[in-house]
Design a protein around this motif. Structure first.
Motif, PDB file in Angstrom:
ATOM      1  N   GLN A  92       0.826  -1.217   0.000  1.00  0.00           N
ATOM      2  CA  GLN A  92       0.000   0.000   0.000  1.00  0.00           C
ATOM      3  C   GLN A  92       0.856   1.260   0.000  1.00  0.00           C
ATOM      4  O   GLN A  92       0.515   2.251  -0.655  1.00  0.00           O
ATOM      5  CB  GLN A  92      -0.947  -0.018   1.190  1.00  0.00           C
ATOM      6  N   VAL A 122       2.227   1.505  -3.670  1.00  0.00           N
ATOM      7  CA  VAL A 122       1.189   1.831  -4.651  1.00  0.00           C
ATOM      8  C   VAL A 122       0.694   3.254  -4.455  1.00  0.00           C
ATOM      9  O   VAL A 122       0.489   3.995  -5.421  1.00  0.00           O
ATOM     10  CB  VAL A 122       0.014   0.816  -4.556  1.00  0.00           C
ATOM     11  N   GLY A 123       0.512   3.648  -3.237  1.00  0.00           N
ATOM     12  CA  GLY A 123       0.000   4.990  -2.964  1.00  0.00           C
ATOM     13  C   GLY A 123       1.043   6.078  -3.111  1.00  0.00           C
ATOM     14  O   GLY A 123       0.722   7.266  -3.054  1.00  0.00           O
ATOM     15  N   ILE A 166       3.118   6.949  -1.008  1.00  0.00           N
ATOM     16  CA  ILE A 166       3.138   7.681   0.265  1.00  0.00           C
ATOM     17  C   ILE A 166       4.569   7.957   0.711  1.00  0.00           C
ATOM     18  O   ILE A 166       4.895   9.066   1.134  1.00  0.00           O
ATOM     19  CB  ILE A 166       2.372   6.883   1.348  1.00  0.00           C
TER      20      ILE A 166
END
Length: 112
Positions: free
Chosen positions: A70, A73-74, A76
């Motif tokens: 995550q 993918v994000g 961040i």
């Protein structure tokens, strides 16, 4: 089945002189010597602890994989391999620990 048949035969042999005929025998209660029962219980508990630990680790690894995925993918945060390793280590300790976690304030970086 085999044990019940042997039990019935042994009982029949013992009571035959009294004119008693054994039609059926069943084991309704099985008791072990205390030291055997205790050893069996310890083994059963150890197996349960190992199975529970394995399940906890499997779940923790899945959560770590999900968190890393995550984050990537994000977009961040971008983690190099060393920071990923530190994050994995920290998450596994937190997720697999039997004790509540304590907050840690990081005042430096991994590279000092």
């Amino acid at each position: 089945m085999e044990i019940t048949a042997e039990l019935a035969a042994e009982i029949a042999d013992r009571v035959a002189p009294a004119g008693v005929r054994v039609i059926e025998s069943r084991i309704t209660r099985l008791a072990y010597a205390p030291e055997i029962a205790q050893a069996m219980l310890r083994r059963q508990q150890a197996n349960a602890v190992v199975a529970a630990r394995q399940r906890i680790v499997e779940g923790a690894v899945g959560m770590v994989e999900s968190a890393l995925s995550q984050l990537a993918v994000g977009g961040i945060v971008e983690l190099d391999e060393e920071r990923k390793a530190a994050m994995v280590s920290n998450m596994l300790v937190v997720l697999c620990s039997e004790h509540p976690t304590q907050p840690v304030v990081n005042t430096g970086t991994l590279y000092q």
